[in-house]
Design a protein around this motif. Structure first.
Motif, PDB file in Angstrom:
ATOM      1  N   GLY A   1       5.675   2.770   7.469  1.00 38.10           N
ATOM      2  CA  GLY A   1       6.008   4.146   7.102  1.00 38.10           C
ATOM      3  C   GLY A   1       4.823   4.980   6.640  1.00 38.10           C
ATOM      4  N   MET A   2       3.610   4.484   6.881  1.00 37.19           N
ATOM      5  CA  MET A   2       2.450   5.299   6.499  1.00 37.19           C
ATOM      6  C   MET A   2       1.977   6.146   7.687  1.00 37.19           C
ATOM      7  SD  MET A   2       0.202   2.853   4.023  1.00 37.19           S
ATOM      8  CE  MET A   2       0.500   1.369   4.935  1.00 37.19           C
ATOM      9  N   LYS A   3       1.179   7.166   7.366  1.00 39.53           N
ATOM     10  CA  LYS A   3       0.589   7.963   8.436  1.00 39.53           C
ATOM     11  C   LYS A   3      -0.652   7.229   8.963  1.00 39.53           C
ATOM     12  CE  LYS A   3       2.282  12.244   6.542  1.00 39.53           C
ATOM     13  NZ  LYS A   3       1.937  13.402   5.714  1.00 39.53           N
ATOM     14  N   VAL A   4      -0.920   7.459  10.234  1.00 36.26           N
ATOM     15  CA  VAL A   4      -2.017   6.744  10.879  1.00 36.26           C
ATOM     16  C   VAL A   4      -3.213   7.675  11.079  1.00 36.26           C
ATOM     17  CG1 VAL A   4      -2.722   5.673  13.064  1.00 36.26           C
ATOM     18  CG2 VAL A   4      -0.523   5.064  12.016  1.00 36.26           C
ATOM     19  N   CYS A   5      -4.390   7.187  10.665  1.00 36.75           N
ATOM     20  CA  CYS A   5      -5.655   7.867  10.939  1.00 36.75           C
ATOM     21  C   CYS A   5      -6.420   6.942  11.868  1.00 36.75           C
ATOM     22  CB  CYS A   5      -6.413   8.081   9.631  1.00 36.75           C
ATOM     23  SG  CYS A   5      -8.088   8.732   9.868  1.00 36.75           S
ATOM     24  N   CYS A   6      -6.647   7.385  13.090  1.00 34.40           N
ATOM     25  CA  CYS A   6      -7.250   6.483  14.073  1.00 34.40           C
ATOM     26  C   CYS A   6      -8.088   7.285  15.060  1.00 34.40           C
ATOM     27  CB  CYS A   6      -6.142   5.730  14.813  1.00 34.40           C
ATOM     28  SG  CYS A   6      -6.786   4.579  16.032  1.00 34.40           S
ATOM     29  N   GLY A   7      -9.340   6.893  15.216  1.00 35.63           N
ATOM     30  CA  GLY A   7     -10.207   7.616  16.134  1.00 35.63           C
ATOM     31  C   GLY A   7     -11.281   6.716  16.694  1.00 35.63           C
ATOM     32  N   GLY A   8     -12.439   7.309  16.972  1.00 31.08           N
ATOM     33  CA  GLY A   8     -13.480   6.539  17.637  1.00 31.08           C
ATOM     34  C   GLY A   8     -14.873   7.053  17.357  1.00 31.08           C
ATOM     35  N   ILE A   9     -15.816   6.473  18.087  1.00 28.89           N
ATOM     36  CA  ILE A   9     -17.236   6.792  17.914  1.00 28.89           C
ATOM     37  C   ILE A   9     -17.836   7.129  19.275  1.00 28.89           C
ATOM     38  CG2 ILE A   9     -19.455   5.952  17.042  1.00 28.89           C
ATOM     39  CD1 ILE A   9     -18.046   3.802  15.480  1.00 28.89           C
ATOM     40  N   LEU A  10     -18.566   8.214  19.345  1.00 25.90           N
ATOM     41  CA  LEU A  10     -19.316   8.563  20.559  1.00 25.90           C
ATOM     42  C   LEU A  10     -20.772   8.145  20.373  1.00 25.90           C
ATOM     43  CD1 LEU A  10     -18.145  12.220  21.335  1.00 25.90           C
ATOM     44  CD2 LEU A  10     -17.116  10.042  22.022  1.00 25.90           C
TER      45      LEU A  10
ATOM     46  N   LEU B   1       0.846  -1.211   0.000  1.00 23.03           N
ATOM     47  CA  LEU B   1       0.000   0.000   0.000  1.00 23.03           C
ATOM     48  C   LEU B   1       0.874   1.252   0.000  1.00 23.03           C
ATOM     49  CD1 LEU B   1      -2.743  -1.223   2.505  1.00 23.03           C
ATOM     50  CD2 LEU B   1      -3.188  -0.445   0.154  1.00 23.03           C
ATOM     51  N   ARG B   2       1.872   1.240   0.856  1.00 21.50           N
ATOM     52  CA  ARG B   2       2.776   2.401   0.908  1.00 21.50           C
ATOM     53  C   ARG B   2       3.451   2.599  -0.450  1.00 21.50           C
ATOM     54  NH1 ARG B   2       8.070   1.071   3.516  1.00 21.50           N
ATOM     55  NH2 ARG B   2       8.162   0.165   1.445  1.00 21.50           N
ATOM     56  N   ASP B   3       3.937   1.498  -1.037  1.00 24.21           N
ATOM     57  CA  ASP B   3       4.639   1.622  -2.321  1.00 24.21           C
ATOM     58  C   ASP B   3       3.709   2.100  -3.437  1.00 24.21           C
ATOM     59  OD1 ASP B   3       6.872   0.824  -1.003  1.00 24.21           O
ATOM     60  OD2 ASP B   3       6.883  -1.234  -1.778  1.00 24.21           O
ATOM     61  N   ALA B   4       2.415   1.828  -3.298  1.00 25.13           N
ATOM     62  CA  ALA B   4       1.453   2.305  -4.309  1.00 25.13           C
ATOM     63  C   ALA B   4       1.152   3.800  -4.129  1.00 25.13           C
ATOM     64  CB  ALA B   4       0.155   1.497  -4.211  1.00 25.13           C
ATOM     65  N   GLY B   5       1.584   4.359  -3.000  1.00 28.27           N
ATOM     66  CA  GLY B   5       1.373   5.798  -2.794  1.00 28.27           C
ATOM     67  C   GLY B   5       0.340   6.111  -1.729  1.00 28.27           C
ATOM     68  N   LEU B   6       0.055   5.150  -0.849  1.00 24.45           N
ATOM     69  CA  LEU B   6      -0.935   5.439   0.200  1.00 24.45           C
ATOM     70  C   LEU B   6      -0.298   6.289   1.296  1.00 24.45           C
ATOM     71  CD1 LEU B   6      -3.927   4.765   0.776  1.00 24.45           C
ATOM     72  CD2 LEU B   6      -3.108   3.093   2.436  1.00 24.45           C
ATOM     73  N   ASP B   7      -0.915   7.437   1.556  1.00 26.22           N
ATOM     74  CA  ASP B   7      -0.385   8.344   2.594  1.00 26.22           C
ATOM     75  C   ASP B   7      -0.869   7.945   3.984  1.00 26.22           C
ATOM     76  OD1 ASP B   7       0.946  10.241   0.796  1.00 26.22           O
ATOM     77  OD2 ASP B   7      -1.076  10.720   0.107  1.00 26.22           O
ATOM     78  N   TYR B   8      -2.171   7.674   4.105  1.00 24.98           N
ATOM     79  CA  TYR B   8      -2.778   7.397   5.422  1.00 24.98           C
ATOM     80  C   TYR B   8      -3.480   6.048   5.397  1.00 24.98           C
ATOM     81  CZ  TYR B   8      -2.478  12.319   6.882  1.00 24.98           C
ATOM     82  OH  TYR B   8      -2.048  13.568   7.243  1.00 24.98           O
ATOM     83  N   TYR B   9      -3.422   5.341   6.518  1.00 29.27           N
ATOM     84  CA  TYR B   9      -4.284   4.169   6.690  1.00 29.27           C
ATOM     85  C   TYR B   9      -5.218   4.455   7.857  1.00 29.27           C
ATOM     86  CZ  TYR B   9      -5.932  -0.565   6.285  1.00 29.27           C
ATOM     87  OH  TYR B   9      -6.737  -1.658   6.049  1.00 29.27           O
ATOM     88  N   ASN B  10      -6.529   4.318   7.606  1.00 26.18           N
ATOM     89  CA  ASN B  10      -7.506   4.540   8.686  1.00 26.18           C
ATOM     90  C   ASN B  10      -7.880   3.207   9.341  1.00 26.18           C
ATOM     91  OD1 ASN B  10     -10.872   4.355   8.939  1.00 26.18           O
ATOM     92  ND2 ASN B  10      -9.856   5.861  10.219  1.00 26.18           N
ATOM     93  N   HIS B  11      -7.756   3.173  10.642  1.00 27.73           N
ATOM     94  CA  HIS B  11      -8.121   1.978  11.401  1.00 27.73           C
ATOM     95  C   HIS B  11      -8.508   2.482  12.787  1.00 27.73           C
ATOM     96  CE1 HIS B  11      -7.994  -2.387  11.348  1.00 27.73           C
ATOM     97  NE2 HIS B  11      -7.398  -2.413  12.527  1.00 27.73           N
ATOM     98  N   ASN B  12      -9.782   2.481  13.100  1.00 27.91           N
ATOM     99  CA  ASN B  12     -10.242   3.110  14.341  1.00 27.91           C
ATOM    100  C   ASN B  12     -10.209   2.146  15.522  1.00 27.91           C
ATOM    101  OD1 ASN B  12     -10.727   5.494  13.002  1.00 27.91           O
ATOM    102  ND2 ASN B  12     -12.891   5.081  12.649  1.00 27.91           N
TER     103      ASN B  12
END
Ligand code: SAM
Ligand code: DTB
Ligand code: SF4
Length: 327
Positions: free
Chosen positions: A190-199, A148-159
């Protein structure tokens, strides 16, 4: 305990987080706003567009999710979208003002094969449009993350969604540790992480404090933290949850901003249920990112024109705004 660089005196401990979360609302908003202004341009709003490239029929039993095959929600399962259709959607999103494009798949995890290869092609074609790329595809192994990183993925989202104790009540088919492992894998690739939650899933304040502590203790901290309020969907076990009180959301945003001064804090799913003044308070409390476009994955989001009008009224501007950008 964590030595992460929150805007707090000393290391971040669970007690520090709890003390912030239990603070007086307007003091919190004021402090969060000061933190925001010290670390970022407070007039700038990052705008991500979402596209469900593979919808429904998911084997996981996440109690909030309309795409789980465990519940009758009326969401139709689809096959994987074509790369051309994704490129068209990303082009339209960019032209409407998005700067990041997130591909979502109702998968438990990534598996090797032609479908993953097709997702890699989607990432390449979105990246080629000059957009930041993000994907949320479920659990990944190291070699998936590297591809994924090599394909150009900047962020991976996993909450992480909530704190570890309450997580067991919400998801039965995987563990909190499974989520943490994927987050580590993404980071190590080496990707950026997008990680959060749900209220609004029935959690206690202590579960929200646990989540905030968990997020802020990551080293490095996630570059992007989506704060979703539950979008209730008929057929899911959480269909009848009460709406989240507006001040709980503002509090969550403010504490996230204080603990993670340099992170994009996204006012994420659930904005259709929020009035504009609540959103304005969230921006004041340090939110600086939204999903732009009238559709999230399977549920609606405010119209882009309404969002643009709101940003203008508040004196905020999109990152991808030709009138204010210097590029
Ligand atoms: N299947 C992948 C996964 O679970 O990581 C990616 C897609 S999943 C739909 C992405 C995220 O959407 C979930 O982790 C959850 O935080 C959020 N989400 C799903 N349904 C939601 C709802 N009804 N309201 C708010 N957020 C929701
Ligand atoms: C995130 O935190 N929220 C988005 C995105 N990351 C993938 C998903 C929201 C989904 C809301 C329910 C739906 O539209 O199906
Ligand atoms: Fe599947 Fe993701 Fe929905 Fe869970 S949140 S049911 S893993 S699509």
């Amino acid at each position: 305990m964590s030595s992460s660089p929150g805007a707090t005196a000393g290391p971040i401990t669970r007690d520090t987080v709890a003390a912030l979360y239990d603070g007086r609302l307007l003091d919190l908003v004021f402090r969060a706003s000061q933190t925001h202004r010290a670390h970022r341009d407070p007039s700038e709003v990052q705008c991500a567009a979402l596209l469900s490239v593979k919808t429904g029929g998911c084997p996981e039993d996440c109690a909030y999710c309309p795409q789980s095959a465990h519940y009758e929600t009326g969401v139709e399962s689809s096959t994987l979208m074509s790369v051309d259709a994704v490129r068209d959607a990303a082009t339209a999103a960019r032209d409407n003002g998005a700067d990041r494009f997130c591909l979502g798949a109702a998968w438990r995890s990534v598996s090797d094969g032609p479908e993953f290869d097709q997702v890699l092609d989607m990432v390449r074609s979105v990246k080629a449009l000059g957009l930041e790329t993000c994907a949320t595809l479920g659990m990944v192994e190291p070699h998936h993350a590297h591809r994924l990183r090599d394909a150009g993925l900047d962020y991976y989202n996993h909450n992480l969604d909530t704190g570890p104790d309450f997580y067991r009540d919400i998801v039965g088919t995987r563990t909190y540790e499974d989520r943490r492992r994927t987050l580590r894998t993404v980071r190590e690739a080496g990707m950026k992480v997008c990680c959060g939650g749900i209220l609004g899933m029935g959690e206690q304040p202590s579960d929200r404090i646990d989540l905030l502590f968990e997020l802020a203790s990551q080293d490095p901290q996630p570059e992007s933290v989506p704060i979703n309020t539950l979008v209730t969907v008929e057929g899911t076990p959480l269909a009848n949850q009460d709406p989240v009180p507006w001040d709980d959301l503002v509090r969550m945003v403010a504490v996230a901003r204080i603990l993670m001064p340099k992170t994009w804090v996204r006012l994420s799913a659930g904005r259709l249920q929020l009035n504009e003044s609540t959103q304005a308070l969230c921006f004041l409390a340090g939110a600086d990112s939204i999903f732009l476009g009238d559709q999230l994955l399977t549920t609606p989001n405010p119209e882009a024109t309404a969002d643009q009008a709101l940003l203008t009224r508040l004196g905020l501007h999109r990152l991808n705004d030709s009138e204010t950008s210097t590029a």
